[in-house]
Structures are given as C-alpha cells and as structure tokens.
Design an enzyme around this catalytic site. Structure first.
Site, mmCIF file in Angstrom:
data_model
loop_
_atom_site.group_PDB
_atom_site.id
_atom_site.type_symbol
_atom_site.label_atom_id
_atom_site.label_comp_id
_atom_site.label_asym_id
_atom_site.label_seq_id
_atom_site.Cartn_x
_atom_site.Cartn_y
_atom_site.Cartn_z
ATOM 1 N N GLU A 1 13.280 3.596 0.642
ATOM 2 C CA GLU A 1 12.578 4.031 1.863
ATOM 3 C C GLU A 1 13.482 3.987 3.101
ATOM 4 O O GLU A 1 12.985 3.994 4.229
ATOM 5 C CB GLU A 1 11.349 3.136 2.094
ATOM 6 C CG GLU A 1 10.367 3.082 0.931
ATOM 7 C CD GLU A 1 9.699 4.412 0.630
ATOM 8 O OE1 GLU A 1 9.468 5.184 1.565
ATOM 9 O OE2 GLU A 1 9.441 4.683 -0.554
ATOM 10 N N SER B 1 4.914 9.037 -1.978
ATOM 11 C CA SER B 1 5.471 8.998 -3.342
ATOM 12 C C SER B 1 5.158 7.676 -4.030
ATOM 13 O O SER B 1 5.138 7.601 -5.261
ATOM 14 C CB SER B 1 6.987 9.229 -3.317
ATOM 15 O OG SER B 1 7.654 8.127 -2.737
ATOM 16 N N PHE C 1 0.853 -1.198 0.000
ATOM 17 C CA PHE C 1 0.000 0.000 0.000
ATOM 18 C C PHE C 1 0.882 1.238 0.000
ATOM 19 O O PHE C 1 1.689 1.439 0.919
ATOM 20 C CB PHE C 1 -0.909 0.005 1.233
ATOM 21 C CG PHE C 1 -1.784 1.223 1.333
ATOM 22 C CD1 PHE C 1 -2.940 1.321 0.569
ATOM 23 C CD2 PHE C 1 -1.451 2.273 2.171
ATOM 24 C CE1 PHE C 1 -3.749 2.450 0.650
ATOM 25 C CE2 PHE C 1 -2.258 3.413 2.262
ATOM 26 C CZ PHE C 1 -3.409 3.491 1.499
ATOM 27 N N GLY C 2 0.744 2.064 -1.029
ATOM 28 C CA GLY C 2 1.485 3.327 -1.115
ATOM 29 C C GLY C 2 0.592 4.482 -0.725
ATOM 30 O O GLY C 2 -0.570 4.553 -1.154
HETATM 31 C C1 SIN Z 1 4.730 5.650 0.627
HETATM 32 O O1 SIN Z 1 4.656 6.367 -0.358
HETATM 33 O O2 SIN Z 1 3.886 4.739 0.810
HETATM 34 C C2 SIN Z 1 5.831 5.780 1.623
HETATM 35 C C3 SIN Z 1 6.417 7.120 1.737
HETATM 36 C C4 SIN Z 1 7.053 7.647 0.489
HETATM 37 O O3 SIN Z 1 7.870 6.939 -0.121
HETATM 38 O O4 SIN Z 1 6.769 8.768 0.096
#
Ligand code: SIN
Length: 189
Positions: free
Chosen positions: A99, A28, A24-25
């Site tokens: 990450e 970004s 799940f994002g």
């Molecule tokens: C995400 O997007 O789920 C984690 C945070 C990021 O990489 O911006």
C-alpha cells in the site's frame, strides 16, 4: 507521482505488537487477500465513501500512465461495505509495502452484521498525498481505468474484481458499479 509511505506507516503503531488486529479492506484488500489472516468477516465503516480517486503508479499503472484505484473520502451518513480480516500485527509489514503509494494506516471503527463493532485499521490515501488524482467525469475515469496497465496487471481487472466482490457481498456502491459498467463496455485495445 510515485511515493513510498512504508517508513511513515512503520511509526503509525496504534496497538500492542503481540495482539491481533482487525484490518478493514475496501479495495483490492477485499478480493486479493494474499496475506495470512485468522478469520475474515464482511463489515462496514461509517462516514466514508469509496472513490477511484487514488493514482496507481506501481500496481495498476506506471509513473507515466497511472491507473486509478480505490480510496475513501469523508461522507457523513454514508456506509462503506468491505471485508474485515483479523491479522497479526507482523502482517502489516508486507501490507505497508503493498500500500506504499500514498496510503497511511488509520484507525477506524468496524461494524459487523451481528451488530457488534471493533476498533480496527484501514489504509487511507488522502487528498494531500502526491499520488492522489481526485475526481473527474465518470467517463474519463472509466477510459483511464480501461486502458491503464501496471506490474500487478490491468487496471480494469482491479475494478471489475472489486465490483464482483461487492456484488457478492450484497453491497450498494453506485460509484463502483457505474464505473464497472462503463469499463465493461470499452474494449481492450
Ligand atoms: C484497500 O483495499 O482496503 C486499500 C486499497 C487497495 O489496496 O486497493
């Protein structure tokens, strides 16, 4: 402070290595899906709110002038909308590197628009990681985001792309939209 969670995440294996998993994002990972996936579907998770409380010293800022990027904070009754990707477990390797500044793999339940749900994974940066910046007045956060810049580009682009992507998903997110409005008003210097 810049940190590296890559080695910790490598040990955080909640699944069989040969299966595909749902990621799940919410930041970004919604709008910058530069990794292979089998399918993607809008999804949401429950009990979490998206906040620009995580410092970015490696992508959208520098160790001396960190940017602010998204993490999740516990918020009973709140839903957080984002994008779910079905990926091979092997894809987590490069994602752990991306990450690495404070995010840890965590298990969560993802909900889909058709009413179904699945066990999945998020990258979560909690308040006890050294790159965590925490809350601040919205105007201060907007100013920091408007002017921070790192190896992956301007911090403002991260926020504005995320706001656009959430808008396209029909997502409600007052925190993100309020920040985006403020940052859009501040010129690039
Ligand atoms: C995400 O997007 O789920 C984690 C945070 C990021 O990489 O911006």
């Amino acid at each position: 402070m810049m940190i590296d969670t890559t080695h910790i995440n490598r040990e955080r294996v909640f699944f069989e290595e040969d299966q595909t998993i749902w990621l799940f994002g919410y930041g970004s990972l919604i709008w910058k899906a530069e990794f292979p996936f089998h399918e993607r579907r809008p999804a949401y998770i429950e009990g979490w709110a998206r906040r620009f409380w995580q410092g970015s010293h490696d992508h959208r800022g520098t160790p001396d002038a960190p940017g602010r990027v998204a993490t999740l904070v516990e918020s009973p009754g709140t839903t957080c909308q984002g994008m779910a990707y079905r990926i091979d477990v092997a894809t987590l390797g490069p994602l752990d590197v991306r990450e690495k500044n404070g995010y840890l793999r965590e298990q969560t339940v993802l909900h889909f628009a058709d009413g179904s749900h699945a066990e999945g994974l998020i990258y979560l940066a909690t308040s006890d990681n050294a790159a965590f910046l925490g809350d601040a007045p919205l105007d201060d956060m907007a100013r920091q985001i408007a002017f921070a810049h790192g190896p992956s580009g301007p911090n403002r682009d991260y926020l504005l792309h995320l706001a656009e992507a959430l808008d396209a998903l029909g997502a409600e997110d007052r925190h993100v939209f309020s920040l985006a409005q403020r940052v859009a008003k501040l010129g690039i210097e």
